[in-house]
Scaffold this active site. Sequence first.
Site, mmCIF file in Angstrom:
data_model
loop_
_atom_site.group_PDB
_atom_site.id
_atom_site.type_symbol
_atom_site.label_atom_id
_atom_site.label_comp_id
_atom_site.label_asym_id
_atom_site.label_seq_id
_atom_site.Cartn_x
_atom_site.Cartn_y
_atom_site.Cartn_z
ATOM 1 N N ASN A 173 20.172 28.590 -33.589
ATOM 2 C CA ASN A 173 20.937 28.008 -32.693
ATOM 3 C C ASN A 173 20.027 27.877 -31.310
ATOM 4 O OD1 ASN A 173 23.457 27.445 -31.246
ATOM 5 N ND2 ASN A 173 22.712 28.984 -29.820
ATOM 6 N N GLU A 174 19.778 26.468 -30.913
ATOM 7 C CA GLU A 174 19.143 26.137 -29.542
ATOM 8 C C GLU A 174 17.645 26.496 -29.527
ATOM 9 O OE1 GLU A 174 21.728 26.926 -26.315
ATOM 10 O OE2 GLU A 174 23.233 25.411 -26.773
ATOM 11 N N GLU A 386 28.819 22.924 -30.706
ATOM 12 C CA GLU A 386 29.327 23.511 -29.445
ATOM 13 C C GLU A 386 29.676 22.639 -28.419
ATOM 14 O OE1 GLU A 386 27.039 26.539 -27.633
ATOM 15 O OE2 GLU A 386 26.607 27.494 -29.337
HETATM 16 C C1 PNW Z 1 24.938 27.631 -25.296
HETATM 17 N N1 PNW Z 1 21.424 24.243 -20.550
HETATM 18 O O1 PNW Z 1 23.933 27.734 -24.135
HETATM 19 C C2 PNW Z 1 24.794 28.873 -26.188
HETATM 20 O O2 PNW Z 1 24.693 28.424 -27.638
HETATM 21 C C3 PNW Z 1 25.963 29.704 -26.042
HETATM 22 O O3 PNW Z 1 25.556 30.977 -26.550
HETATM 23 C C4 PNW Z 1 26.450 29.918 -24.521
HETATM 24 O O4 PNW Z 1 27.290 30.669 -24.461
HETATM 25 C C5 PNW Z 1 26.903 28.678 -24.181
HETATM 26 O O5 PNW Z 1 26.032 27.315 -24.699
HETATM 27 C C6 PNW Z 1 27.580 28.305 -22.786
HETATM 28 O O6 PNW Z 1 26.546 28.535 -21.818
HETATM 29 C C7 PNW Z 1 23.488 26.944 -23.376
HETATM 30 O O7 PNW Z 1 20.285 24.118 -20.720
HETATM 31 C C8 PNW Z 1 21.977 26.755 -23.324
HETATM 32 O O8 PNW Z 1 22.077 23.670 -19.671
HETATM 33 C C9 PNW Z 1 21.267 26.050 -22.325
HETATM 34 C C10 PNW Z 1 22.171 25.110 -21.572
HETATM 35 C C11 PNW Z 1 23.397 25.371 -21.489
HETATM 36 C C12 PNW Z 1 24.097 26.328 -22.302
#
Ligand code: PNW
Length: 488
Positions: A173-174, A386
């Site tokens: 994930n990410e 997501e």
């Molecule tokens: C995601 N940004 O994270 C994750 O996959 C989840 O675990 C998390 O709870 C969800 O989004 C909400 O925050 C992010 O860079 C990672 O803007 C990076 C960013 C946003 C969300």
Amino acid sequence: VAAGCYAKDLDFPAGFKFGAATASYQVEGAWNVSDKGVNIWDKFVHDNPSVIKDLSNGDVACDSYHNWERDIEMAAELGLDYYRLSLSWARILPTGLPNKISEDGVKYYNNLIDGLVAKGIDCMVTIYHWDLPLPLQELGGWTNPLIADWFEDYARVVYTLFGDRVKLWLTINEPIVVCDATYNSGVTAPGYLSPDLGAYICNKHVLLAHAKAWRLYDKEFRSKFNGRVSLANHLLWIEAASDKYEDLAELARQNAVGRYSHPIFSKEGGWPPGIEEAIAKACIEKGYPKSNFPSFTLEEIELVRGTYDYYGMNHYTSRLIRDALPGENLTVWPFGDCPDLHGKMETAENWSESVVYWFYLNPEGIRKQMAWLKQQYGDLEIMITENGMPTYAGLNDTTRIDFYKSYLEQVLLSIKEDGVNVTHYTAWTLMDNFEWGDGYTTKFGLYEVDFEDPKRTRTPRESAYYYASIIKNHSLDVPANYTDITLS
Ligand code: PNW
């Protein structure tokens, strides 16, 4: 893409699927039950409680480890086609390596997966959502090249254990958060800063780890189980603040999206155009003798290229980019600016703010992002893995309903106007959970969770009724009495 476009036909295509997601560390709790090993989030929050806004942690979280039957019930009553969950590596392999497989850990996931399948709900399973076993971190984690083999060995275990019932897999994930956010900011586990180096090394290793896990499935499991494997990339949509910054914006997209997508999804493979040169230049400017950005061998390019069965996209928000002014303070990616490219990020005036500092609402961004993916990598099948929005506590979450309506309308336009092959939509998230650095202060859930209550009671928000109605009608055209659906 025409601005301000509204969909006329609000029905989703036949076969379009809806899901909701969670992640192990954010919901499971039970951080030290049975023989579960310690992971980097356990240690990070215990050692540094003040890095989390409300000084909380995921020790108990939603206690999904004990409440898995309720979680299945919620997925079923919403009418989800599939539930996206993640596996805790250290819960399954306490040492991180397959010398020991935890019976209790495996039993938890078998209960959950069997229960979902029994209700006709498919499982989309993320193999890694940020909770690395501590012993592997102590050997360098994602900066140690052996991580690709450790990850492949772990993937073999979970394909073997769950592959008969799991048909959709996401390896990682990410990766941009695993690498860039982690090593550039120190605000995610392991909380170790390594600007200009850690993120770059990690970038290469996550790609190799993903590729090995995909190839393993392809070679040893696909013919038996017939599933599909990809990864979930976090895509921040970036646009030029004005026409003269078009080239900068494209380079910023290659930096934010391309570094984790081009090696896998492009026809030619390898790093995206312009990126090695841009990062080399930035390294020299910062006084390093040469680029810290790793290159790929031809063999590695071929190992990574084409290791996908679909594109997994997490999308939330957008930014505008312009040249930084001389001496202007630039914060780091992905929550800040783009210092390697001397780019300053801004937001547009008409993007409303959410309760989270990084999140501005721009529904059209999701459509433009998918059009860009199609233009870059061809006519891929895209699954939105997501999408969701944060609020404060409360059951009457009208802003979340507006969010889902406006973003899903853009998804419909992608399908119907742009011919993008998007087939799955995953709401983040099924229920309120541990929102990393924000702890429990902000809420992304369709269901509210009472974190004061030892039972962690879940209650549907108004948005849960709305989402259930979209699924039931297979359309954004939901009846006015949508709250008549029965949710518990
Ligand atoms: C995601 N940004 O994270 C994750 O996959 C989840 O675990 C998390 O709870 C969800 O989004 C909400 O925050 C992010 O860079 C990672 O803007 C990076 C960013 C946003 C969300």
